[in-house]
Scaffold this active site. Structure first.
Site, mmCIF file in Angstrom:
data_model
loop_
_atom_site.group_PDB
_atom_site.id
_atom_site.type_symbol
_atom_site.label_atom_id
_atom_site.label_comp_id
_atom_site.label_asym_id
_atom_site.label_seq_id
_atom_site.Cartn_x
_atom_site.Cartn_y
_atom_site.Cartn_z
ATOM 1 N N GLU A 1 0.846 -1.184 0.000
ATOM 2 C CA GLU A 1 0.000 0.000 0.000
ATOM 3 C C GLU A 1 0.886 1.239 0.000
ATOM 4 O O GLU A 1 1.698 1.431 0.908
ATOM 5 C CB GLU A 1 -0.901 0.004 1.233
ATOM 6 C CG GLU A 1 -1.902 -1.131 1.266
ATOM 7 C CD GLU A 1 -2.866 -1.083 0.105
ATOM 8 O OE1 GLU A 1 -3.343 0.015 -0.228
ATOM 9 O OE2 GLU A 1 -3.134 -2.149 -0.475
ATOM 10 N N CYS B 1 -6.421 5.198 5.089
ATOM 11 C CA CYS B 1 -6.133 3.923 4.425
ATOM 12 C C CYS B 1 -7.426 3.233 4.022
ATOM 13 O O CYS B 1 -8.386 3.202 4.793
ATOM 14 C CB CYS B 1 -5.317 3.015 5.349
ATOM 15 S SG CYS B 1 -4.814 1.460 4.589
ATOM 16 N N CYS C 1 -7.241 -0.555 6.054
ATOM 17 C CA CYS C 1 -7.496 -0.642 7.498
ATOM 18 C C CYS C 1 -8.255 0.571 8.029
ATOM 19 O O CYS C 1 -7.916 1.112 9.087
ATOM 20 C CB CYS C 1 -6.190 -0.835 8.263
ATOM 21 S SG CYS C 1 -4.919 0.397 7.908
ATOM 22 N N HIS D 1 -8.596 2.714 12.190
ATOM 23 C CA HIS D 1 -8.459 4.152 12.452
ATOM 24 C C HIS D 1 -9.719 4.710 13.106
ATOM 25 O O HIS D 1 -9.639 5.512 14.043
ATOM 26 C CB HIS D 1 -8.130 4.888 11.156
ATOM 27 C CG HIS D 1 -6.741 4.619 10.666
ATOM 28 N ND1 HIS D 1 -5.631 5.133 11.296
ATOM 29 C CD2 HIS D 1 -6.289 3.883 9.626
ATOM 30 C CE1 HIS D 1 -4.540 4.723 10.657
ATOM 31 N NE2 HIS D 1 -4.915 3.960 9.646
ATOM 32 N N ARG E 1 -1.470 -4.166 10.420
ATOM 33 C CA ARG E 1 -0.017 -4.035 10.316
ATOM 34 C C ARG E 1 0.653 -3.671 11.631
ATOM 35 O O ARG E 1 1.867 -3.517 11.668
ATOM 36 C CB ARG E 1 0.321 -3.001 9.235
ATOM 37 C CG ARG E 1 -0.035 -3.490 7.842
ATOM 38 C CD ARG E 1 -0.072 -2.355 6.824
ATOM 39 N NE ARG E 1 -0.384 -2.862 5.502
ATOM 40 C CZ ARG E 1 -1.600 -3.088 5.031
ATOM 41 N NH1 ARG E 1 -2.644 -2.865 5.805
ATOM 42 N NH2 ARG E 1 -1.793 -3.540 3.807
ATOM 43 N N SER F 1 3.096 1.217 10.408
ATOM 44 C CA SER F 1 4.236 1.232 9.480
ATOM 45 C C SER F 1 5.199 2.374 9.773
ATOM 46 O O SER F 1 6.336 2.358 9.300
ATOM 47 C CB SER F 1 3.748 1.308 8.029
ATOM 48 O OG SER F 1 3.163 0.077 7.641
ATOM 49 N N CYS G 1 2.769 -0.267 4.758
ATOM 50 C CA CYS G 1 1.711 0.593 4.223
ATOM 51 C C CYS G 1 2.160 2.038 4.372
ATOM 52 O O CYS G 1 2.011 2.637 5.436
ATOM 53 C CB CYS G 1 0.402 0.362 4.964
ATOM 54 S SG CYS G 1 -0.946 1.421 4.375
ATOM 55 N N CYS H 1 -0.414 4.821 5.031
ATOM 56 C CA CYS H 1 -0.674 5.069 6.452
ATOM 57 C C CYS H 1 0.493 5.779 7.120
ATOM 58 O O CYS H 1 0.313 6.736 7.868
ATOM 59 C CB CYS H 1 -0.912 3.746 7.176
ATOM 60 S SG CYS H 1 -2.512 3.001 6.855
#
Length: 548
Positions: A13, A60, A63, A67, A455, A478, A522, A525
């Protein structure tokens, strides 16, 4: 000494660049750069926490639930709300559906093509593939004869579609080690995974109104109220995904891993781990979550989270100054200066815990759960370590293959929990429990949402006055993993994991790519702050296969 650059890293991502120094067939230094920038923390300023829970989902598309969840927890801390039991169950189900979608997508559709060569499957004998699938105790939901013919049509037309642009010729064709029959089985499961990750998103959409970016998860609980029909649909979808995961993912992991045992010897990283915990139990305590909170040091000693130990350093990233801020803090001053690995080279900030870089993600959650004695995880890890030929040795998990393999145990655990949560919700509804939302009694306060995205460790913190946000901070999973060097010159987790990776071909450093994908990065993110208009630009270099 040779420089090897992968830019962009594909099958992730967002946009990510990895630059490595290679000497004597091994990575000796590495720099990871998040090469895009965007804005969220500034966007939610002066908005309501209820707005923020919707807006931050746009960080994102994979996900968004996490969030919304972390943001809502932060708001509920500020408001002094403890959500109802029904809201807890519904939220767990939505989050679990998103985790299943993300894990299935990552393992099969993003990472698997580092190990599986669908073109080699053209040499397979479908009858032998059936026999091998039975021996490996993995699922057979696809007609292997028909699939081989479909692959042949792709190859004959020169149109490889979703299988194009990969490194099947890496290391002179020796990098891919599966038999044609196992490649055929795994290619079948790759295609089935496209359906199963979509089914998981259907669960999230059923409970959340749509997916991505659900609408029902709000500070105070959930706006979803189940009906008999929706519960029936929910149970059918959850059972379908569970049945596929339980018969496919662990057997595939073990079958593939047996051919790449050398990947247990590289990719360790910093060897320290953080997990904030995810999926609420009735106690609503971080250490009691189904996947519990934990901080693990170099010796894998477990301790509880202390928020005051979380800091972020700016000196190697494209932000003003070289300060280190203690969380929660609300300072955002971006400043792009140019890509220079000796100075600043990324939009990703550098978080640390107690002054040290920390790895987040599935491996961190599994290790924390193992150390806390979660029965399903403890038994599963012990079984997998035996299968990998290292009974009782957690150190083998600290590797490219270990990080990749153990996350599939988490997938099975979550799929199992989903069935339990559906039954729990049905019983609550049958018992007459109809509470799904609790309104705030104050509009001023501050709070932090410790949570997990697929993640890894996710942190949202906000300060609210008279119902409006005065400050907001996000630390994304990330961001921990892709962190640049810290103020002491110590590399971030992924950079450390790359150092020591064997490289036979600097144009196609396949083991480095496998290591990067094991983190499931990602950058959409990780890079979460916008730069004001300055007229400066950031140019992407040519990647090894010639795409700009």
């Amino acid at each position: 000494m040779t420089r090897s650059v992968i830019d962009p890293i594909t099958r992730i991502e967002g946009h990510l660049r990895v630059e490595m120094e290679v000497e004597h067939g091994e990575v000796t230094d590495a720099w990871v750069s998040g090469g895009c920038f965007r804005g969220m923390e500034l966007v939610v300023q002066n908005r309501t926490p209820e707005d923020a829970a919707q807006i931050v989902q746009r960080i994102c598309g994979v996900c968004p639930v996490s969030h919304a969840h972390a943001s809502s927890i932060a708001a509920e801390k500020a408001y002094g709300i403890t959500i109802s039991n029904n809201a807890r169950i519904v939220r767990n189900l939505i989050e679990g559906a998103q985790f299943l979608h993300s894990h299935i997508l990552w393992f099969y559709n993003l990472a698997a093509l580092d190990y599986v060569n669908p073109l080699n499957a053209l040499k397979a004998d479908p009858e032998d593939a059936v026999a091998l699938a039975i021996e490996a105790e993995t699922s057979m939901n696809t007609d292997f004869f028909q699939l081989k013919n479909r692959l042949k049509t792709f190859a004959d037309n020169g149109q490889l579609s979703i299988f194009s642009g990969n490194w099947f010729e890496a290391d002179g064709g020796k990098a891919y080690k599966l038999s044609p029959e196992l490649d055929l089985i795994c290619t079948a499961h790759y295609l089935e995974a496209l359906k199963m990750q979509a089914r998981s998103s259907e669960i999230a959409a059923l409970l959340g109104g749509k997916m991505p970016h659900i609408m029902t998860l709000v500070p105070g609980g959930t706006a979803f109220v189940p009906t008999e029909q929706k519960l029936d649909d929910l149970k059918a979808l959850v059972d379908e995904v569970y049945n596929w995961v339980s018969t496919t993912m662990i057997p595939d992991t073990l079958a593939i891993g047996a051919n790449y045992m050398e990947a247990l010897e590289f990719g360790k990283g910093c060897g320290r781990y953080i997990a904030w915990g995810v999926f609420e139990n009735q106690s609503m305590q971080l250490a009691d979550r189904y996947l519990p909170m934990g901080v693990l040091d170099e010796k894998l000693n477990l301790s509880d989270v202390e928020e005051s130990k979380i800091k972020e350093y700016m000196g190697r990233s494209w932000y003003k100054g070289d300060e280190e801020y203690e969380s929660p803090y609300f300072v955002t001053e971006p400043e792009f200066t140019g890509y220079d690995v000796n100075d600043r080279y990324t939009w990703v900030k550098c978080p640390n815990y107690d002054g040290k870089p920390m790895e987040a993600g599935g491996l961190a959650r599994i290790l924390a759960a193992y150390k806390r004695g979660v029965p399903f995880i403890k038994d599963g890890v012990d079984d997998m370590l035996r299968a990998l030929g290292a009974p009782g040795d957690l150190s083998v998990a600290q590797s490219t293959l270990g990080r990749t393999a153990l996350r599939q145990l988490e997938t099975l655990y979550i799929a199992t929990l989903m069935k339990e949560w559906v039954d729990e919700l049905i019983e609550a509804v049958k018992g007459g429990d109809s509470e799904y939302f609790r309104a705030p009694e104050t509009d001023t306060g501050s709070g932090t949402g410790f949570w997990e995205a697929p993640r890894g460790a996710l942190y949202h913190s906000e300060k609210v006055k008279n119902g409006r946000i005065e400050g907001y901070q996000i630390i994304i999973p990330s961001t921990w993993n892709l962190a640049p060097m810290n103020k002491d010159g110590e590399h971030g987790p992924m950079e450390q994991a790359l150092i020591g990776c064997p490289v036979e071909d600097v144009e196609m450093p396949i083991n480095a790519l496998r290591t990067v994908h094991s983190f499931d990065p990602c950058t959409a993110c990780a890079v979460h702050v916008t730069e004001p208009a300055t007229g400066k630009s950031f140019e992407t270099v040519t990647n090894p296969w010639g795409v700009k």
